[in-house]
Design an enzyme around this catalytic site. Structure first.
Site, PDB file in Angstrom:
ATOM      1  N   PRO A  74     -27.857   8.636  22.303  1.00 58.87           N
ATOM      2  CA  PRO A  74     -26.861   9.669  22.013  1.00 58.87           C
ATOM      3  C   PRO A  74     -26.793  10.020  20.529  1.00 58.87           C
ATOM      4  O   PRO A  74     -27.029   9.162  19.667  1.00 58.87           O
ATOM      5  CB  PRO A  74     -25.540   9.032  22.453  1.00 58.87           C
ATOM      6  CG  PRO A  74     -25.882   7.813  23.218  1.00 58.87           C
ATOM      7  CD  PRO A  74     -27.283   7.423  22.881  1.00 58.87           C
ATOM      8  N   ARG A 480     -57.196  37.406  36.832  1.00 51.92           N
ATOM      9  CA  ARG A 480     -57.119  38.600  37.687  1.00 51.92           C
ATOM     10  C   ARG A 480     -55.696  39.167  37.652  1.00 51.92           C
ATOM     11  O   ARG A 480     -54.868  38.746  36.847  1.00 51.92           O
ATOM     12  CB  ARG A 480     -57.542  38.246  39.111  1.00 51.92           C
ATOM     13  CG  ARG A 480     -56.597  37.303  39.809  1.00 51.92           C
ATOM     14  CD  ARG A 480     -57.096  36.956  41.212  1.00 51.92           C
ATOM     15  NE  ARG A 480     -56.196  36.023  41.861  1.00 51.92           N
ATOM     16  CZ  ARG A 480     -56.590  35.048  42.630  1.00 51.92           C
ATOM     17  NH1 ARG A 480     -57.879  34.822  42.839  1.00 51.92           N
ATOM     18  NH2 ARG A 480     -55.707  34.258  43.221  1.00 51.92           N
ATOM     19  N   ASP A 481     -55.438  40.096  38.552  1.00 53.04           N
ATOM     20  CA  ASP A 481     -54.125  40.766  38.543  1.00 53.04           C
ATOM     21  C   ASP A 481     -53.055  39.896  39.206  1.00 53.04           C
ATOM     22  O   ASP A 481     -52.394  40.334  40.138  1.00 53.04           O
ATOM     23  CB  ASP A 481     -54.244  42.137  39.233  1.00 53.04           C
ATOM     24  CG  ASP A 481     -54.936  42.037  40.587  1.00 53.04           C
ATOM     25  OD1 ASP A 481     -55.332  40.909  40.981  1.00 53.04           O
ATOM     26  OD2 ASP A 481     -55.097  43.068  41.269  1.00 53.04           O
ATOM     27  N   GLU A 482     -52.943  38.648  38.732  1.00 51.20           N
ATOM     28  CA  GLU A 482     -51.848  37.761  39.163  1.00 51.20           C
ATOM     29  C   GLU A 482     -51.268  37.079  37.937  1.00 51.20           C
ATOM     30  O   GLU A 482     -50.320  37.535  37.359  1.00 51.20           O
ATOM     31  CB  GLU A 482     -52.332  36.757  40.214  1.00 51.20           C
ATOM     32  CG  GLU A 482     -52.400  37.398  41.588  1.00 51.20           C
ATOM     33  CD  GLU A 482     -52.532  36.425  42.733  1.00 51.20           C
ATOM     34  OE1 GLU A 482     -51.572  35.706  43.028  1.00 51.20           O
ATOM     35  OE2 GLU A 482     -53.631  36.397  43.336  1.00 51.20           O
ATOM     36  N   TRP A 547     -44.617  24.903  48.632  1.00 49.16           N
ATOM     37  CA  TRP A 547     -44.356  25.783  47.481  1.00 49.16           C
ATOM     38  C   TRP A 547     -42.907  25.582  46.996  1.00 49.16           C
ATOM     39  O   TRP A 547     -42.657  25.188  45.870  1.00 49.16           O
ATOM     40  CB  TRP A 547     -44.617  27.248  47.870  1.00 49.16           C
ATOM     41  CG  TRP A 547     -46.058  27.636  47.626  1.00 49.16           C
ATOM     42  CD1 TRP A 547     -46.506  28.497  46.672  1.00 49.16           C
ATOM     43  CD2 TRP A 547     -47.221  27.143  48.308  1.00 49.16           C
ATOM     44  NE1 TRP A 547     -47.885  28.580  46.725  1.00 49.16           N
ATOM     45  CE2 TRP A 547     -48.344  27.761  47.721  1.00 49.16           C
ATOM     46  CE3 TRP A 547     -47.449  26.263  49.339  1.00 49.16           C
ATOM     47  CZ2 TRP A 547     -49.654  27.515  48.137  1.00 49.16           C
ATOM     48  CZ3 TRP A 547     -48.750  26.008  49.763  1.00 49.16           C
ATOM     49  CH2 TRP A 547     -49.824  26.628  49.164  1.00 49.16           C
ATOM     50  N   GLU A 760     -60.700  27.990  42.142  1.00 47.45           N
ATOM     51  CA  GLU A 760     -59.673  28.180  43.160  1.00 47.45           C
ATOM     52  C   GLU A 760     -60.153  27.668  44.511  1.00 47.45           C
ATOM     53  O   GLU A 760     -59.412  27.069  45.270  1.00 47.45           O
ATOM     54  CB  GLU A 760     -59.349  29.675  43.276  1.00 47.45           C
ATOM     55  CG  GLU A 760     -58.317  29.987  44.336  1.00 47.45           C
ATOM     56  CD  GLU A 760     -57.866  31.433  44.304  1.00 47.45           C
ATOM     57  OE1 GLU A 760     -58.655  32.284  43.835  1.00 47.45           O
ATOM     58  OE2 GLU A 760     -56.735  31.715  44.740  1.00 47.45           O
ATOM     59  N   HIS A 781     -58.251  27.727  38.382  1.00 47.49           N
ATOM     60  CA  HIS A 781     -57.041  27.443  39.164  1.00 47.49           C
ATOM     61  C   HIS A 781     -56.878  25.930  39.135  1.00 47.49           C
ATOM     62  O   HIS A 781     -57.753  25.210  39.595  1.00 47.49           O
ATOM     63  CB  HIS A 781     -57.315  27.850  40.612  1.00 47.49           C
ATOM     64  CG  HIS A 781     -56.539  29.002  41.119  1.00 47.49           C
ATOM     65  ND1 HIS A 781     -56.761  30.276  40.697  1.00 47.49           N
ATOM     66  CD2 HIS A 781     -55.539  29.077  42.046  1.00 47.49           C
ATOM     67  CE1 HIS A 781     -55.930  31.093  41.366  1.00 47.49           C
ATOM     68  NE2 HIS A 781     -55.175  30.369  42.172  1.00 47.49           N
TER      69      HIS A 781
HETATM   70  C1  BGC Z   1     -52.505  32.375  44.286  1.00 48.96           C
HETATM   71  C2  BGC Z   1     -52.366  30.952  44.724  1.00 48.96           C
HETATM   72  C3  BGC Z   1     -51.067  30.874  45.466  1.00 48.96           C
HETATM   73  C4  BGC Z   1     -51.333  31.604  46.744  1.00 48.96           C
HETATM   74  C5  BGC Z   1     -50.301  31.483  47.800  1.00 48.96           C
HETATM   75  C6  BGC Z   1     -52.665  33.179  45.532  1.00 48.96           C
HETATM   76  O1  BGC Z   1     -52.840  34.509  45.301  1.00 48.96           O
HETATM   77  O2  BGC Z   1     -53.523  32.577  43.384  1.00 48.96           O
HETATM   78  O3  BGC Z   1     -52.771  30.004  43.893  1.00 48.96           O
HETATM   79  O4  BGC Z   1     -50.465  29.656  45.555  1.00 48.96           O
HETATM   80  O5  BGC Z   1     -51.654  32.940  46.463  1.00 48.96           O
HETATM   81  O6  BGC Z   1     -50.314  32.523  48.669  1.00 48.96           O
END
Ligand code: BGC
Length: 940
Positions: A74, A480-482, A547, A760, A781
Site C-alpha cells: 500500500p 487484412r481487413d480485420e 470467446w 492462422e 495469428h
Molecule cells: C478471426 C479469428 C476469430 C474468428 C472467429 C476470424 O475472422 O481472424 O481469429 O477468432 O474470426 O470467427
C-alpha cells in the site's frame, strides 16, 4: 552474498510512473543480484522501509512497515494530489529464515511517480477541430495539423516543469518547437472510445529550455481507429464520429513565484490546416505529398496562407482516463534480407521476417512529381506479391516527391503486417531502406530455448506473432481487413502471452473495455466477439463459449502472473454477468444445444471455406469450457474472500460436471465426441467421474493421436490444451511426438515451410508453396501458438504454483529427442530460471539427435534459480508418476531462494512412439524434426 539489491520501485502496473490515474499507487520492487552470482540463499523479507519525498516538501518521510510483502504494497502516506509528484525509494530487511540475523539491503534507486489530472474539472482545454470542414465526409479523412504559438518570458525565469496533457479523436503526433515530444506511435491507441478515451501526460520540460520567447505547440491528427474504416466486407467508416479533434493542455511552471502555471489550452484561437499527408488509413495505407510540405511545426514563423481557424466541439460523452499500459513504439529496425525482381519485373524487398510496422525510407532521390508506392504482403504467391489474403486491405503507402532528397521518411499513422514490400517507382539499394517493427512496448520477461532448433524457431515465431498482435489491443491478425480484438484468440493465447511479456497493464486495460461493452444496457451481459466492438457483417449479438469465456479466464491468467486481486475485484461484475445472465442454458444448466458455437474453430479437418465445421461436437466444447469457467469463478471468489459466492460456484460446477458426465460420457468412459479436442478438454478440465473412466479416455486420446500419425487435429479450443492433457495422463512422449512432427498439420510444418510467425491455419501455405485458397488465411495469428504455454511449463518446467509467482512450481518433463532445455522468467520477485540437461549413461548425448533417446537411461541435471522472498516446489523427473494406475504420490522438494542443483536418473518412456496405422510407412509421412532446421525454399 548475504543481501540482495532492489530494483527501482514501480507503481501499480504503470509503465513509467508518469501520469497515474490513482492517488494512492501501490508500490512494488523486485530483488536483483549480480548476473553471474547466485541470489542470496533462503532469503526472505521481514520488513521494509519506504522513503517518500513529496514534490514541494523539503524533507522526505520514511515509513517503516513490518511485512514480508514486496509486491503491490500500500501507498504509505497521504493520497497524492492531482499533478503531484513524489520521489520514492525502498529498502528491505531480511535474511535466512533459520538465522535470527536480519540484515538490510541498500536503498533502491529512487523512482518518480506523478499523478495525472485526476479530476475532470482540471481540464481547461477544449476539444477543437478544423473550422473549415463541416460537410459529412465520404471517404478517408485527410489528416489535420494544429498549431499554437506562445511566448515564455524571454529572460529571467527558468522553466521548472512543463507537462502536456493531450489526446485526440483520431491518432496524433505532437511537436514542441519542431521536435517530437514523444516516441509513441498511434497515440492515444484504441479503447472503447464511447466508454474510455485515454490521454497522455508528457514531460516536455527539456523541450522548453531554450527560452527564446517564441514557442510552438503543434499537433497532427489522423483518422486512426476513431474515424477510419474498420471491419471486413468493406467495413464501416466513422464508427465513433466523423470529426477528428484535439484536446491539449500544456502547463508550464516557471520559477517566477507564480502559484498557477502558465497554461496553453486547445481552444478556437489555435490554427488548423490540411496535412501534407493526403490520407492515412490502417487497412489501405498512407499517401504523403512532399510537394505540399511546409515549415508547419517549428517555433519559427509559419506564415503559410494555408492556416485556417478552428472551432470548439462539445466534449465527447466518454470518460477521460490515463492508461497504465506502455505506448506503441518502434521496438526494432530490420534491414532487407534480399531485393529481387519478380517474373513480371516488379521490385520486391524481402525483410526476412513477417512483422508488423512500416517501411523506413532512409534516403531516396527521385525527380519532382515522381510517385513511389510501397505495397505490403506477408507472402509471395505464384512468384508475385501475395496480396489475396489481405482481402479488402490495400496496404499501400505512397510518396510523392518534391524533387528534394527524401530522408528518413516513414508513414506516420498506419501499420501493416508484412515481410515483402513491392516498390514501384524506385529501385532502392539495401542501405536505403529498412523496416521498423511496431508494438505496444511491454517489457519482455520470459525466455525459452532447447536443444531442438525447430522447436526454438517455433517459439521465436510465437514471440513474433505476439509482438505483431499486441498493438494497443490484442488482435487476431495485423494485416487484412480485420486487426480486431477477437476475444477467443486472446483467451487461448493469454497464458503464453503472460509468460513472454509483462502484459498486466495491457490486458487489464483491454479487459476494462470488455466489461464496459458487455455491461451496456440491452446487451444481456454478453460481451462483443471483438472488443472494442465493431459491426461484424451479419453476425448476431449472441453468446459464444470459448470467446466470451475471456471474461473469466483472462483476468484469472493476468492474476496468476501478477498476483493482483484488484484486477479480479474490478472484473467481477463482468464475470458474474457472463455466468449468471448471458449464457444460453438448457434445463440442466449446460449450454442449450440449439445454439451454434464457434468452439473448435479452424479444426484442420474443416473445409477451407467453412472453418467452423469442426469434428468435435461444438456444444460439448462449450459445455466443457462452461464447467472450467464456473470452477475458475469459484477460485476467483475465494481469492477475493467471498466465501459464499465461491461455494455457490463450486456447487454449480459440480452439478454441471455431473450433467456433462450423464450427457457425454458413457459408463465405460467413452466420450460422445471421440476426437483429440473432445478428449483433451474432458481430461484437462477434469470431467471424468472415476480414474477407470479417465484411463479409458487417456487411452482413447493416445489412439486418436497415434492414428492421426501424430498430426494435430485440433482448432482454437483443443490446441492450447492437448499437450497438457497428454502430460496429465502421463503420455508426455506423445505430446513431444506431436510437437516434433513436421508434416502437415503440425506445429513444425509451417517451420519447414519457412514460417517466421504463427499462421492462422495449420496449412496457410500448402505443401507446394501456394497460399491456402480459404478467405481466412493469415500468416500472423497467435492462437495456434498457444502451445508455448506447454513449452514453458512442461518442457522448460516452470509455472506459478500460487498466483503471483511467490511460490514457483518446477516440474520439467523431458522427452522426445530433446537433450536440454532452459527457461527463465523475470517475475514479480526477480529472475526465476531453470535449465536441465540429459547425459546418456552410455556416453554424452549428441544435441538434437533422435538416436539419443534410444538410450535407456540418462543422468538428469537441473540448475534452478529462485529469487529472494519466494520459494519453489520441485518435482524431479525421477519422481513423476508413470501412469494413471501408478498409485504413489509424486515426491516434491521445497526450496527457498538461491541457486540449486538437482540430479536424478531418468528413464524415458520408449521413443519414438509408434503410429497405429501401417500407413505411416508411406514416404514422407510422418517425420520427426531432428538435426538442424531445414526450410523449404521457393524456386526463384
Ligand atoms: C478471426 C479469428 C476469430 C474468428 C472467429 C476470424 O475472422 O481472424 O481469429 O477468432 O474470426 O470467427
Amino acid at each position: 552474498m548475504s543481501q540482495p539489491s532492489l530494483s527501482k520501485p514501480t507503481f501499480e502496473h504503470h509503465h513509467s510512473g508518469l501520469g497515474l490515474d490513482c492517488a494512492r499507487p501501490r508500490i512494488s520492487w523486485r530483488f536483483t543480484w549480480p548476473q553471474q552470482a547466485a541470489p542470496p540463499s533462503a532469503w526472505s523479507q521481514t520488513r521494509y522501509e519506504i522513503e517518500v519525498l513529496l514534490d514541494g516538501d523539503h524533507s522526505a518521510n520514511v515509513f517503516k512497515v513490518e511485512s514480508s510483502q514486496s509486491v503491490l504494497v500500500p501507498w504509505p502516506t497521504a493520497a497524492l494530489l492531482p499533478q503531484q509528484s513524489a520521489t520514492v525509494r525502498v529498502r528491505c530487511f531480511g535474511g535466512r529464515e533459520s538465522d535470527d540475523h536480519e540484515g538490510s539491503t541498500e536503498w533502491s534507486e529512487s523512482a518518480q511517480v506523478e499523478t495525472a489530472l485526476l479530476k475532470p474539472d482540471l481540464w481547461k482545454a477544449q476539444f477543437i477541430t478544423s473550422a473549415s470542414r463541416s460537410h459529412p465526409p465520404t471517404g478517408p479523412l485527410r489528416p489535420l495539423r494544429f498549431r499554437k504559438t506562445f511566448d515564455l518570458p524571454a529572460s529571467g525565469s527558468k522553466v521548472l516543469k512543463a507537462r502536456l496533457y493531450i489526446t485526440a479523436l483520431g491518432v496524433f503526433d505532437v511537436y514542441v518547437d519542431g521536435v517530437r515530444a514523444t516516441d509513441e506511435l498511434l497515440a492515444p491507441g484504441w479503447t472503447s472510445y464511447k466508454h474510455r478515451l485515454t490521454y497522455r501526460t508528457m514531460n516536455v520540460t527539456s523541450l522548453l529550455q531554450k527560452s527564446t520567447g517564441k514557442h510552438a505547440l503543434c499537433v497532427e491528427v489522423a483518422e486512426g481507429w476513431y474515424c477510419g474504416r474498420l471491419g471486413f466486407l468493406g467495413g464501416q467508416r466513422y464508427l465513433y464520429g466523423h470529426t477528428m479533434a484535439l484536446l491539449a493542455q500544456l502547463e508550464v511552471t516557471l520559477d517566477n513565484g507564480e502559484a498557477e502555471p502558465l497554461r496553453i489550452c486547445s481552444d478556437d484561437t489555435w490554427r488548423c490546416a490540411d496535412s501534407a499527408i493526403e490520407r492515412s488509413e490502417f487497412y489501405d495505407g498512407e499517401t504523403y505529398d512532399a510537394r505540399q510540405e511546409w515549415n508547419w511545426n517549428s517555433a519559427l514563423a509559419s506564415q503559410d496562407d494555408r492556416w485556417r481557424g478552428t472551432r470548439k466541439i462539445s466534449w465527447p460523452e466518454t470518460k477521460l482516463v490515463c492508461p497504465q499500459m506502455p505506448p506503441v513504439r518502434v521496438t526494432e529496425t530490420l534491414q532487407p534480407k534480399e531485393i529481387f525482381k519478380t517474373p513480371s519485373g516488379k521490385t520486391i524487398v524481402d525483410f526476412g521476417q513477417n512483422m508488423v510496422g512500416k517501411v523506413l525510407i532512409k534516403s531516396m532521390r527521385v525527380p519532382k512529381n515522381h510517385t513511389v508506392t510501397l505495397r505490403h504482403a506477408e507472402v509471395m504467391e505464384h512468384d508475385e506479391l501475395g496480396t489475396r489474403p489481405l482481402r479488402q486491405a490495400q496496404a499501400e503507402d505512397t510518396y510523392i516527391s518534391s524533387g528534394e532528397e527524401c530522408k528518413d521518411w516513414t508513414p506516420a499513422f498506419t501499420f501493416h503486417g508484412f515481410r515483402y514490400v513491392q516498390i514501384d517507382g524506385w529501385e532502392p539499394t539495401e542501405s536505403e531502406i529498412a523496416a521498423v517493427v511496431m508494438s505496444s512496448d511491454m517489457p519482455r520477461r520470459g525466455w525459452f530455448s532447447c536443444s531442438n532448433s525447430w522447436v526454438n524457431k517455433l517459439h521465436e515465431n510465437v514471440l513474433w506473432s505476439m509482438r505483431g498482435n499486441f498493438l494497443s489491443i490484442p488482435t487476431d491478425c495485423p494485416q487484412r481487413d480485420e486487426r480486431l480484438g477477437w476475444t477467443g484468440d486472446i483467451q487461448v493465447f493469454a497464458p503464453s502471452a503472460c509468460f513472454l511479456y509483462d502484459t498486466t497493464s495491457f490486458l487489464s486495460s483491454w479487459l476494462e473495455d470488455v466489461m464496459a461493452e458487455q455491461l451496456e444496457e440491452g446487451k444481456g451481459g454478453i460481451p462483443p466477439l471483438v472488443v472494442p466492438i465493431i459491426p461484424l457483417g451479419n453476425w448476431p449479438h449472441m453468446p459464444q463459449a470459448v470467446w466470451d469465456d475471456v471474461t473469466v479466464l483472462t483476468p484469472m491468467d493476468v492474476f496468476s502472473y501478477s498476483g493482483d486481486t484488484a484486477i479480479l475485484e474490478r472484473q467481477l461484475p463482468s464475470m458474474q454477468a457472463w455466468l449468471d445472465e448471458a449464457i444460453d442454458r438448457g434445463e440442466d444448466g449446460l449450454w442449450t444445444r440449439d445454439r451454434w458455437q464457434l468452439a473448435d474453430w479452424l479444426d484442420p479437418g474443416a473445409p477451407p471455406e467453412d472453418p467452423g465445421a469442426s469434428r468435435t461436437d461444438n456444444v460439448l466444447v462449450a459445455d466443457a469450457y462452461l464447467i472450467h469457467v464456473t470452477r475458475t469463478m469459484a477460485t476467483v471468489c475465494s481469492q477475493l474472500g467471498r466465501t459464499e459466492l465461491a461455494q455457490k460456484y463450486t456447487a454449480d460446477s459440480e452439478r454441471l460436471r455431473s450433467h456433462f458426465q450423464h450427457k457425454y460420457i458413457t459408463p465405460a468412459g467413452y466420450l460422445m465426441s471421440n476426437t483429440q479436442t473432445g478428449l483433451a478438454l474432458a481430461i484437462h478440465f477434469d470431467l471424468y467421474p472415476s480414474t477407470t473412466q479417465l484411463a479409458v479416455a487417456a487411452k482413447e486420446l493416445a489412439t486418436q493421436v497415434q492414428s492421426a500419425k501424430f498430426h494435430i487435429s485440433t482448432g482454437f479450443a483443443g490446441t492450447p490444451i492437448i499437450s497438457h492433457a497428454l502430460t496429465e495422463t502421463h503420455q508426455t512422449q506423445l505430446a513431444y511426438r506431436m510437437l516434433l512432427e513436421t508434416t502437415c498439420p503440425s506445429w513444425l510444418y509451417p517451420i519447414r515451410m519457412g514460417a517466421t510467425t504463427i499462421w492462422e491455419r495449420w496449412n496457410s501455405m500448402l505443401e507446394d508453396g501456394s497460399v491456402n485458397p480459404g478467405e481466412m488465411t493469415s500468416f500472423n495469428h497467435y492462437a495456434l501458438g498457444s502451445v508455448a504455454d506447454w513449452l514453458h511449463k512442461t518442457v522448460g518446467g516452470i509455472s506459478p504454483a500460487e498466483p503471483g509467482w511467490r511460490v514457483i512450481r518446477v516440474r520439467p518433463v523431458p522427452g522426445g529427442n530433446l537433450t536440454h532445455a532452459a527457461v527463465s522468467f523475470e517475475g514479480p520477485y526477480g529472475l526465476v530460471s531453470c535449465s536441465w540437461k540429459l547425459t546418456s549413461k552410455a556416453g554424452p548425448v549428441q544435441d538434437g539427435s533422435s538416436s539419443s533417446a534410444a538410450a535407456e537411461s540418462y543422468a538428469f541435471e537441473m540448475e534452478l534459480t529462485v529469487p529472494p522472498n519466494s520459494s519453489a516446489v520441485v518435482t524431479l523427473p525421477s519422481e513423476l508418476k508413470r501412469s494413471l494406475s501408478d498409485s504413489g504420490e509424486e515426491t516434491q522438494t521445497v526450496v527457498k531462494s538461491g541457486r540449486h542443483v538437482f540430479t536424478c536418473e531418468w528413464e524415458p518412456a520408449p521413443w519414438p512412439p509408434k503410429a497405429l496405422l501401417s500407413a505411416d510407412l508411406r514416404p514422407g509421412q510422418p517425420t520427426i524434426a531432428d538435426g538442424p532446421l531445414e526450410v523449404w525454399k521457393p524456386s526463384r
